[in-house]
Design a protein around this motif. Structure first.
Motif, PDB file in Angstrom:
ATOM      1  N   SER A  25      -0.230  -1.632 -16.977  1.00 18.01           N
ATOM      2  CA  SER A  25       0.021  -0.752 -15.835  1.00 18.01           C
ATOM      3  C   SER A  25      -0.872   0.478 -15.973  1.00 18.01           C
ATOM      4  O   SER A  25      -0.732   1.269 -16.924  1.00 18.01           O
ATOM      5  N   PHE A  26      -1.813   0.624 -15.042  1.00 15.99           N
ATOM      6  CA  PHE A  26      -2.715   1.784 -15.079  1.00 15.99           C
ATOM      7  C   PHE A  26      -1.984   3.067 -14.710  1.00 15.99           C
ATOM      8  O   PHE A  26      -2.425   4.155 -15.072  1.00 15.99           O
ATOM      9  N   LYS A  27      -0.879   2.926 -13.978  1.00 18.26           N
ATOM     10  CA  LYS A  27      -0.122   4.120 -13.589  1.00 18.26           C
ATOM     11  C   LYS A  27       0.577   4.729 -14.802  1.00 18.26           C
ATOM     12  O   LYS A  27       0.512   5.954 -15.030  1.00 18.26           O
ATOM     13  N   GLU A  28       1.227   3.883 -15.595  1.00 13.03           N
ATOM     14  CA  GLU A  28       1.944   4.373 -16.768  1.00 13.03           C
ATOM     15  C   GLU A  28       1.129   4.230 -18.048  1.00 13.03           C
ATOM     16  O   GLU A  28       1.582   4.655 -19.110  1.00 13.03           O
ATOM     17  N   ARG A  29      -0.036   3.595 -17.954  1.00 13.55           N
ATOM     18  CA  ARG A  29      -0.924   3.406 -19.099  1.00 13.55           C
ATOM     19  C   ARG A  29      -0.202   2.730 -20.267  1.00 13.55           C
ATOM     20  O   ARG A  29      -0.231   3.174 -21.406  1.00 13.55           O
ATOM     21  N   LYS A  32       3.649  -3.623 -19.330  1.00 12.37           N
ATOM     22  CA  LYS A  32       4.984  -3.749 -18.754  1.00 12.37           C
ATOM     23  C   LYS A  32       5.288  -5.229 -18.488  1.00 12.37           C
ATOM     24  O   LYS A  32       4.392  -6.015 -18.159  1.00 12.37           O
TER      25      LYS A  32
END
Length: 657
Positions: A25-29, A32
């Motif tokens: 997940s690039f948003k949460e790095r 997931k």
């Protein structure tokens, strides 16, 4: 366990999809877990060719078809107009040529043609007002014969050419006959060449072809082999088989409940005696006139067993069948194979449960591979490869040799015990031993003394000592043999007065084996002693005997009067605990019996092609009682000690028992 309520909720989730797939997940790095997995399980797909009318492609096709329909009558109208114009031009040229009286005649003809043209126009207007114009008939084009094509020349001759070489009834001269024969030779050569080319094309189509496909990521062309064409029915076969088993489970639900949970409570009031509870019956339409000649349970899949069908009557020999049944589907066999000769014996491979060795009445042996869909055996012996000259009565798989080649042994009435080894996709035979009938010689021509060979009917290999095996003969003798000695026997037992129908080593005790014969007896032996330890007279010919896989003292036998007998030496050394009729029809004989390796059931076959599964009652499978202050011991050591204790009582001459 039967009364316990088990709540199961049916959901639309696929239980076979992986639950541990993660993505970055690039948003949460961070990685997931993927929650929204596709739960669809596709059993069958087929590309269709129907196009919806409301789609863009459907509208395009409808517009295209309507425009083609409009253009067709316009072209048909143009054709008669052009024909009439050509006709008027011809009449004008003809009118210009003649003079005098001919001109007058031409004027009259012109008037007639004008009147005919007016009538044609009037008819057209009437047809336009009344209905559509009928389409004009197309004149078939005459095909010109190719003078350089010999096929065309042969078919275009006025007189029909002669086909057969020696047929000269035609009054044509001999030269014409020879020319016709030569033409037919050429014609046949061309037709053979065309057939050869077509067969080569069909073979190329059947082969999976290599296709080049461009990889989008790397841009390189990757070649891969397309899978062969698969029938649409075979794609859905697995799902259909599961559905069929579910339907059968509902149909035979009562029998399944008895198999799983029922225990005969009346055994408590019978003392030592027990009963056999009939469960499933297996019968196939094509095997009703064949006898059950062999039964073998699969060593890996405990619900699967193979049945061989043939005939023991010399005068009623014909085709045979090999069927593989499962307890999950009693209505129809899982696999079926037909053979030109009767199947007399079979055996599953212990390490490769898909391999099935089979012996036939005509002396051949074969190996069937259940993984392959072919109806023919994968490997089969022949006259060149050393087949037996008489029926094969038993086959047994052995451990792989030093080169890891699978091998099995066979015994036949011709007196040969043969080892068959699977080497490079072919069966290689080697004679292990030849049974010789002691003291029996035949008077041959010119006073020669011919030695006769014994007839082997059954054999079995030792469970621990690989080289040791026993052979039963038609004369009633039992030979103790070794693979290392091909010309002599280790020992000879004067066992029975008639043919030894079955022989088997005890699965627990290394010295004990059992035999049965048509002389009505079942005997238990210690191979170090020449006399039998136990002898049981069952009152009629015994067809088969088998040890139980769960106890060293329990065995069962079937007799030709349709009865099954179950013994337990630990409880009663003199009489069977159960004698029960398992065949209801008159003039029907039970032929074979086998214990299931895991479940407390036995399979019994008869001469009418019927297989009956029966469940042993609790009295027939009793375990040793637990002593006070000691835990209940189980295992092969306990079974060996239990049987050894019984044998020691028999060996002691002063024992009262």
């Amino acid at each position: 366990e039967l009364k316990m309520e088990v709540i199961r909720t049916l959901t639309a989730n696929n239980p076979h999809i992986p639950q541990d797939i993660v993505r970055f997940s690039f948003k949460e790095r961070a990685y997931k877990l993927v929650d929204d997995m596709d739960q669809t399980a596709i059993h069958f797909t087929l590309n269709g060719y129907l196009v919806p009318k409301d789609s863009d492609e459907g509208r395009r096709q409808s517009i295209r078809s309507s425009t083609e329909a409009e253009e067709a009558p316009v072209e048909e109208e143009k054709a008669p107009e052009e024909a009439s114009a050509e006709a008027t031009e011809e009449t004008e040229t003809k009118d210009e040529e003649p003079t005098g009286d001919a001109e007058a005649a031409g004027e009259e003809k012109g008037a007639q043609t004008a009147e005919a043209a007016e009538e044609v126009e009037a008819a057209k207007t009437e047809e336009a007002e009344g209905g559509e114009e009928p389409p004009p008939q197309k004149v078939p084009e005459k095909k010109l014969a190719n003078q350089f094509n010999f096929i065309e020349r042969g078919s275009a001759t006025y007189h029909h050419p002669l086909r057969e070489k020696g047929y000269q009834t035609d009054p044509a001269p001999f030269e014409t006959f020879a020319d016709n024969v030569n033409q037919w030779y050429i014609y046949d050569a061309y037709m053979e060449e065309l057939e050869r080319i077509e067969k080569a094309k069909e073979k190329e189509k059947a082969k999976p072809g290599a296709v080049k496909k461009e990889d989008k990521k790397t841009g390189r062309k990757i070649s891969y082999v397309e899978p062969p064409h698969v029938d649409s029915l075979s794609r859905v076969a697995k799902a259909a088989k599961i559905a069929e088993r579910m339907v059968n489970l509902n149909t035979y639900d009562d029998i399944a409940q008895d198999f799983k949970y029922f225990e005969d409570a009346s055994d408590e009031f019978r003392g030592q005696e027990g009963t056999l509870l009939p469960l499933w019956k297996f019968q196939y339409e094509k095997t009703k006139k064949l006898a059950v000649t062999a039964i073998s349970w699969n060593p890996k899949y405990k619900d699967l067993f193979a049945v061989g069908y043939g005939s023991y009557d010399f005068m009623k020999q014909g085709q045979g069948m090999l069927l593989v049944y499962t307890l999950k589907n009693p209505s129809f066999p899982e696999y079926s194979f037909s053979s030109g000769s009767g199947v007399m014996c079979l055996d599953f491979h212990s390490d490769h449960p898909h391999l099935l060795a089979v012996g036939f009445y005509d002396g051949n042996v074969a190996i069937y591979n259940l993984k392959k869909p072919s109806s023919q055996p994968s490997y089969k012996s022949s006259a060149k490869s050393g087949k037996h000259t008489e029926p094969v009565w038993q086959v047994k798989w052995q451990k792989d040799d030093m080169d890891n080649n699978s091998n099995f042994f066979s015994v036949s009435s011709d007196g040969r015990i043969v080892s068959w080894t699977l080497v490079k996709n072919e069966l290689v035979h080697m004679d292990v031993i030849k049974l010789s009938a002691d003291g029996t010689t035949m008077q041959g021509p010119e006073g020669l003394q011919l030695q006769t060979f014994g007839s082997g009917t059954s054999f079995d290999f030792h469970k621990k000592i690989d080289y040791l095996f026993l052979v039963g003969t038609e004369e009633g003798k039992i030979y103790k043999c070794s693979k290392s000695y091909s010309n002599q026997f280790l020992d000879v037992f004067e066992a029975h007065h008639m043919a030894v129908d079955s022989i088997s080593w005890n699965p627990f005790h290394l010295k004990v084996f059992i035999s049965c014969s048509s002389d009505w007896t079942v005997k238990i032996w210690d191979h170090t002693i020449k006399t039998p330890m136990f002898v049981y007279d069952l009152g009629t010919a015994v067809g088969d005997v088998a040890w139980s896989p769960y106890s060293s003292t329990v065995f069962a036998a079937v007799t030709i009067d349709g009865q099954a007998h179950v013994f337990d030496l630990n409880i009663n050394k003199f009489e069977p605990l159960c004698t029960q009729l398992v065949v209801t029809r008159k003039k029907n004989k039970t032929t074979h019996i086998q214990f299931n390796p895991v479940y407390p059931i036995i399979a019994v076959g008869d001469e009418q092609g019927l297989i009956v599964c029966l469940k042993l009652s609790p009295n027939l499978r009793k375990m040793p009682k637990e002593k006070k202050g000691q835990e209940l011991q189980k295992g092969p050591e306990v079974e060996i000690a239990k049987l050894e204790k019984l044998l020691s009582l028999v060996r002691e001459p002063g024992s009262k028992e």
